[in-house]
Design an enzyme around this catalytic site. Structure first.
Site, PDB file in Angstrom:
ATOM      1  N   PHE A  18       0.813  -1.211   0.000  1.00  0.00           N
ATOM      2  CA  PHE A  18       0.000   0.000   0.000  1.00  0.00           C
ATOM      3  C   PHE A  18       0.851   1.267   0.000  1.00  0.00           C
ATOM      4  O   PHE A  18       0.616   2.191  -0.774  1.00  0.00           O
ATOM      5  CB  PHE A  18      -0.934   0.006   1.212  1.00  0.00           C
ATOM      6  CG  PHE A  18      -2.030  -1.017   1.126  1.00  0.00           C
ATOM      7  CD1 PHE A  18      -3.095  -0.847   0.261  1.00  0.00           C
ATOM      8  CD2 PHE A  18      -1.992  -2.152   1.918  1.00  0.00           C
ATOM      9  CE1 PHE A  18      -4.099  -1.781   0.178  1.00  0.00           C
ATOM     10  CE2 PHE A  18      -2.996  -3.099   1.839  1.00  0.00           C
ATOM     11  CZ  PHE A  18      -4.059  -2.917   0.959  1.00  0.00           C
ATOM     12  N   VAL A  83      15.634  -8.792  -2.149  1.00  0.00           N
ATOM     13  CA  VAL A  83      16.649  -7.908  -1.593  1.00  0.00           C
ATOM     14  C   VAL A  83      17.389  -8.626  -0.473  1.00  0.00           C
ATOM     15  O   VAL A  83      16.779  -9.125   0.478  1.00  0.00           O
ATOM     16  CB  VAL A  83      16.019  -6.603  -1.064  1.00  0.00           C
ATOM     17  CG1 VAL A  83      17.080  -5.721  -0.421  1.00  0.00           C
ATOM     18  CG2 VAL A  83      15.325  -5.857  -2.204  1.00  0.00           C
ATOM     19  N   GLU A 174     -12.449 -12.072  11.098  1.00  0.00           N
ATOM     20  CA  GLU A 174     -13.008 -12.228   9.756  1.00  0.00           C
ATOM     21  C   GLU A 174     -12.814 -13.646   9.233  1.00  0.00           C
ATOM     22  O   GLU A 174     -13.716 -14.221   8.603  1.00  0.00           O
ATOM     23  CB  GLU A 174     -12.376 -11.204   8.815  1.00  0.00           C
ATOM     24  CG  GLU A 174     -12.801  -9.772   9.151  1.00  0.00           C
ATOM     25  CD  GLU A 174     -12.243  -8.726   8.209  1.00  0.00           C
ATOM     26  OE1 GLU A 174     -12.856  -7.652   8.083  1.00  0.00           O
ATOM     27  OE2 GLU A 174     -11.192  -8.990   7.587  1.00  0.00           O
ATOM     28  N   ALA A 320      -3.434  -0.451   6.705  1.00  0.00           N
ATOM     29  CA  ALA A 320      -3.177   0.045   5.355  1.00  0.00           C
ATOM     30  C   ALA A 320      -3.249   1.557   5.256  1.00  0.00           C
ATOM     31  O   ALA A 320      -2.454   2.181   4.533  1.00  0.00           O
ATOM     32  CB  ALA A 320      -4.162  -0.600   4.379  1.00  0.00           C
ATOM     33  N   GLN A 321      -4.193   2.179   5.977  1.00  0.00           N
ATOM     34  CA  GLN A 321      -4.372   3.622   5.851  1.00  0.00           C
ATOM     35  C   GLN A 321      -3.135   4.399   6.278  1.00  0.00           C
ATOM     36  O   GLN A 321      -2.830   5.455   5.702  1.00  0.00           O
ATOM     37  CB  GLN A 321      -5.590   4.075   6.659  1.00  0.00           C
ATOM     38  CG  GLN A 321      -6.879   4.095   5.869  1.00  0.00           C
ATOM     39  CD  GLN A 321      -6.813   5.039   4.674  1.00  0.00           C
ATOM     40  OE1 GLN A 321      -6.276   6.134   4.744  1.00  0.00           O
ATOM     41  NE2 GLN A 321      -7.354   4.597   3.551  1.00  0.00           N
TER      42      GLN A 321
END
Length: 433
Positions: A18, A83, A174, A320-321
């Site tokens: 994100f 990486v 969930e 995510a925000q």
């Protein structure tokens, strides 16, 4: 890597999640050369991984090709790379496809599953932080039911039909709700010759309530919804060990061949960033401009970054925000650097939290408004549809949810890639981002 050297400063972004995606999209490639590295060629919408794991969505409906996102963007380069190390003294990154020099480096590698040092749980438990892991879990759930059909050992059948989820945050809640719906509405039709009533879904939570970062009302509603779906919720219980068949807790054992670990995350760190106080709690300590402590030209975004302030001593939540807002601001700050202007400090704007437990069952906490039920479920669905990357993904997800709403038919109950168990992790495995 076959990336040309030009007369622009190079920003290397590690991670197409994100934060990294938002930053790379907004960066001006007239002022900088931008190089994005990721171990996959797609961006995965992690909040819906549990739906892939429980046969609600196929993985291509929550993933979007990174190259398609940046099609036509000048001075932008994407490479699939693992990486291995960052050399801060000469400003180079070592990868499996070669080395690359950077003028500015942004680490947006997200988070890994945190097993808190328990090697047995790490070996035998099922994580769910990536699309391959979600597909493994989907296959294992279905494979266990197929095995349960064939065994005459009642104890073994019970272990195969017991599913234990550890962690009562949004992911665990969930996932438990989705598995409760599978048990109640879907699997009895798929397995008419197997007594699905003997299937048990257990959710173990170390705290005294579910969704501890949300309101008490959300916690209570989530518990009620899970009970309605037949999920057994255990509070104030800590998992101590797991041998692949028996889960040891501080109160009672559980016999199960499937333990799903949703109890913690840690930053996905890369070797080479060192110094006193640079890493705290498995995350890079950053200042208000997302610069890693002690490095002016190295930044960190999202889950891997820990921004400690007097008002927020534990840092911003690993959601995510936060990554999206930090990526957006950092792109603006790179423009300010180009113009020799002072950078703008980051301050997280909490837009609310939400979780869904099943059809018509969700909880939403917005600033000044908390609600649950059908409308909360509709809001959850709308927000997640809007947030998906790509028009096709939005349409496919919406069509799947509409069909499932009227038919309870999770139509992707397919064992495409049978799960064969984890391999022993090698001590020298390189970091992979």
């Amino acid at each position: 890597m076959n990336i040309p050297d030009i007369n622009l400063k190079r920003i290397v972004v590690i991670g197409g999640g994100f934060g990294g995606l938002r930053l790379a999209k907004k960066l001006s490639t007239k002022d900088y050369q931008v190089v994005l590295l990721d171990k996959h060629n797609y961006h995965a919408f992690q909040p819906l991984l549990y739906q892939v794991a429980t046969a609600g969505l196929e993985p291509d409906s929550i993933a979007h090709a990174i190259r398609q996102v940046f099609a036509g963007k000048e001075n932008f380069y994407f490479r699939i790379a693992n990486v291995d190390e960052i050399n801060t003294s000469n400003q180079t990154i070592s990868t499996n496809i070669g080395n690359i020099h950077y003028d500015y480096l942004v680490i947006a590698t997200g988070s890994d599953t945190n097993y808190y040092g328990n090697k047995n749980i790490e070996r035998y438990a099922m994580p769910m932080k990536s699309i391959p892991e979600a597909l493994d879990l989907r296959s294992l759930i279905l494979q266990n039911l197929e095995k349960a059909l064939l065994t005459n050992d009642l104890d073994e059948r019970s272990r195969l039909m017991n599913y234990v989820i550890v962690g009562g945050g949004p992911t665990g809640v969930e996932l438990a709700g989705a598995m409760g719906e599978l048990k109640k509405h879907v699997l009895p039709h798929d397995y008419p010759d197997l007594d699905i009533r003997r299937m048990n879904v257990h959710l173990i939570q170390g705290a005294d309530r579910l969704l501890p970062t949300m309101s008490q009302n959300a916690s209570d509603k989530a518990f009620t919804y899970l009970e309605e779906l037949g999920v057994q919720v255990w509070f104030d219980m800590m998992v101590k060990d797991y041998d692949g068949n028996v889960i040891t807790t501080d109160k009672r054992p559980f016999e199960a061949t499937t333990l799903i670990w949703a109890a913690g995350v840690k930053g996905s760190l890369i070797p080479g960033i060192e110094g006193e106080g640079v890493i705290v709690g498995g995350r890079y300590v950053v200042n208000e401009f997302n610069q890693i402590k002690g490095f002016e030209n190295i930044f960190a975004l999202g889950d891997v970054a820990l921004m400690i302030t007097p008002e927020n001593p534990k840092g911003d939540p690993m959601v995510a925000q936060v990554a999206i807002q930090q990526g957006k601001l950092l792109a603006d700050n790179f423009e300010r650097l180009k113009e020799n202007q002072p950078m703008k400090p980051f301050k997280y704007k909490d837009k609310g939290s939400m979780a869904t437990i099943g059809r018509d069952k969700a909880v939403v906490d917005l600033p000044g408004w908390k609600f649950a039920g059908w409308f909360a479920w509709f809001v959850w669905m709308f927000v997640h549809l809007v947030s998906l990357v790509g028009f096709r993904n939005k349409v496919v997800a919406l069509m799947n949810w509409v069909v499932q709403y009227f038919q309870y038919n999770k139509s992707v109950r397919l064992i495409i890639r049978p799960y064969k168990g984890k391999k022993e992790p090698a001590e020298s495995d390189p970091a992979m981002f």
